[in-house]
Design an enzyme around this catalytic site. Structure first.
Site, short mmCIF file in Angstrom:
data_model
loop_
_atom_site.label_atom_id
_atom_site.label_comp_id
_atom_site.label_asym_id
_atom_site.label_seq_id
_atom_site.Cartn_x
_atom_site.Cartn_y
_atom_site.Cartn_z
N LYS A 39 -57.70 -32.17 -4.37
CA LYS A 39 -57.98 -32.84 -5.65
C LYS A 39 -57.88 -34.36 -5.50
CE LYS A 39 -53.15 -32.50 -7.12
NZ LYS A 39 -52.17 -31.67 -7.83
N TYR A 266 -52.65 -67.42 -7.62
CA TYR A 266 -52.45 -67.54 -9.07
C TYR A 266 -50.98 -67.69 -9.44
CZ TYR A 266 -57.18 -65.55 -9.54
OH TYR A 266 -58.52 -65.31 -9.47
C1 LIG Z 1 -51.28 -31.10 -6.85
C2 LIG Z 1 -50.81 -29.72 -6.88
C3 LIG Z 1 -50.17 -29.15 -5.77
C4 LIG Z 1 -49.83 -29.93 -4.53
O1 LIG Z 1 -48.69 -30.74 -4.73
P1 LIG Z 1 -48.03 -31.51 -3.50
O2 LIG Z 1 -46.75 -32.04 -4.03
O3 LIG Z 1 -48.96 -32.62 -3.16
O4 LIG Z 1 -47.91 -30.53 -2.41
C5 LIG Z 1 -49.85 -27.81 -5.82
N1 LIG Z 1 -50.13 -27.07 -6.93
C6 LIG Z 1 -50.70 -27.60 -8.02
C7 LIG Z 1 -50.97 -26.75 -9.21
C8 LIG Z 1 -51.05 -28.94 -8.04
O5 LIG Z 1 -51.60 -29.46 -9.12
#
Ligand SMILES: *Cc1c(COP(=O)(O)O)cnc(C)c1O
Length: 372
Positions: A39, A266
């Site tokens: 993701k 800045y």
């Molecule tokens: C993002 C996510 C993970 C992975 O989490 P990590 O801490 O990066 O391993 C696992 N399960 C769900 C439902 C997620 O949204």
């Protein structure tokens, strides 16, 4: 392209190997499967490039946040099952079916929509039920799951692939957090057993994110969902042998002299206390360098560290290179990566966040380059 996120596919293979050895070393008859989370543009690493490599490495499924992300990697010819981790909108149901994505449902809202579309095209769809064991974000309540499962099974077009849940504090080590996590595991196990007692077949039950993978072997069930560890980050760099797979690199675009008492950037937040030289580096907060790192980061050029001075701008930042005279235009700059001092953990600590956020903030202008 002068700003690149150089991604080491050997390191990715190394990280997968470590995950596999962890899940193989527990007493179980069936192999624990691996759902690799891609993701948010694969945590900033480039969703298409990373998904293709993970498919080659035979992961069992890929996890995306949105239907759009799923469509994007299907269109890039990914054949591996794609699980949409989060609730999608009802008007996306057709895409879910059309692109053979695996949704995770919290209620029965979309089932009729799936069914209508699947019937029309003579297709079937696998889906998961999410169980809310305490995160209180999505999912059916434990006592609702059996009925929801029965409802799913009442459609000829739908297959119940499994159930899953997500932890609220698997990365925290105080007693209350540990107790909370153990209770989530217990509630989930009870739901799973209740389904089985009622003759409902579950192919895949999964709960473990990276932290649970590392610290809760009783959370593995049939599959683990690894995110941040794929990309090589744990609490402590190189713990368990994981290796960051990304180096964010830029190049010096200009070197200039600064006189004692002149200010840089800045707001005049930094003043030279002696004559010095500044290397101008064309990467800024639009590319993921938080402004909070102004006067509060260092970069590595030719093996040495130099402090970032003055405010970080949208597209540019400056490093004080003192009287170093062998730094020139085009020299490589390591902004952060697999380095003890400048990595996503140390950067996250400086700006009060976690490595996940540092990685996903790497901007669109940074070119992702994959190296074998
Ligand atoms: C993002 C996510 C993970 C992975 O989490 P990590 O801490 O990066 O391993 C696992 N399960 C769900 C439902 C997620 O949204």
């Amino acid at each position: 392209m002068y700003n690149i996120a150089e991604i080491d596919l050997k390191a990715l293979q190394n990280n997968i190997k470590i995950i596999r050895s962890m899940t193989e070393n527990i007493e179980k008859t069936e192999k624990t499967k691996l759902l690799a989370i891609v993701k948010a543009n694969a945590y900033g690493h480039g969703i298409v490039g990373i998904s293709k490599e993970l498919e080659k490495l035979n992961v069992d499924a890929l996890g995306v946040a949105t239907v759009e992300e799923g469509v994007k990697i299907r269109e890039a010819d990914i054949k591996t099952p794609i699980v949409v981790l989060f609730q999608h909108f009802r008007n996306e149901s057709e895409y879910v079916c059309n692109y053979n994505l695996t949704p995770i449902i919290s209620n029965a809202e979309c089932l009729d929509d799936y069914d209508k579309f699947l019937k029309k095209h003579d297709k079937k769809l696998k889906l998961y039920i999410k169980v809310d064991t305490g995160l209180n974000r999505m999912g059916a309540k434990p006592k609702e799951v059996l009925n929801l499962a029965k409802k799913v099974l009442s459609y000829n077009t739908l297959e119940l692939e499994g159930i899953n849940t997500h932890y609220a504090a698997s990365d925290m080590f105080d007693d209350a957090s540990k107790e909370f996590t153990e209770n989530q595991i217990k509630v989930f196990s009870e739901v799973l057993n209740n389904l089985k007692t009622n003759g409902i077949k579950i192919n895949n039950a999964h709960t473990a994110n990276s932290a649970a993978l590392l610290y809760y072997k009783n959370a593995y069930f049939d599959m683990v969902r690894a995110g941040i560890v794929l990309y090589g980050y744990t609490e402590k760099l190189h713990d368990f042998g994981f290796k960051p797979i990304l180096n964010l690199k830029s190049r010096v675009v200009l070197v200039r002299k600064i006189k004692k008492n002149e200010t840089v950037s800045y707001g005049m937040t930094w003043k030279a206390n002696k004559d010095t030289n500044i290397a101008v580096i064309p990467i800024g907060y639009a590319d993921g360098m938080s402004r909070k790192l102004s006067n509060n980061w260092e970069v590595k050029i030719k093996g040495k560290y130099y402090p970032i001075v003055g405010k970080i701008c949208m597209d540019i930042m400056m490093a004080d290179i003192g009287n170093e005279d062998n730094i020139k235009e085009n020299d490589d700059v390591l902004v952060f990566g697999d380095d003890d001092r400048i990595n996503a953990n140390t950067m996250a600590n400086k700006i009060g966040t976690i490595s996940h956020e540092v990685l996903v903030r790497i901007g669109e202008r940074v070119k992702r380059v994959y190296k074998n």
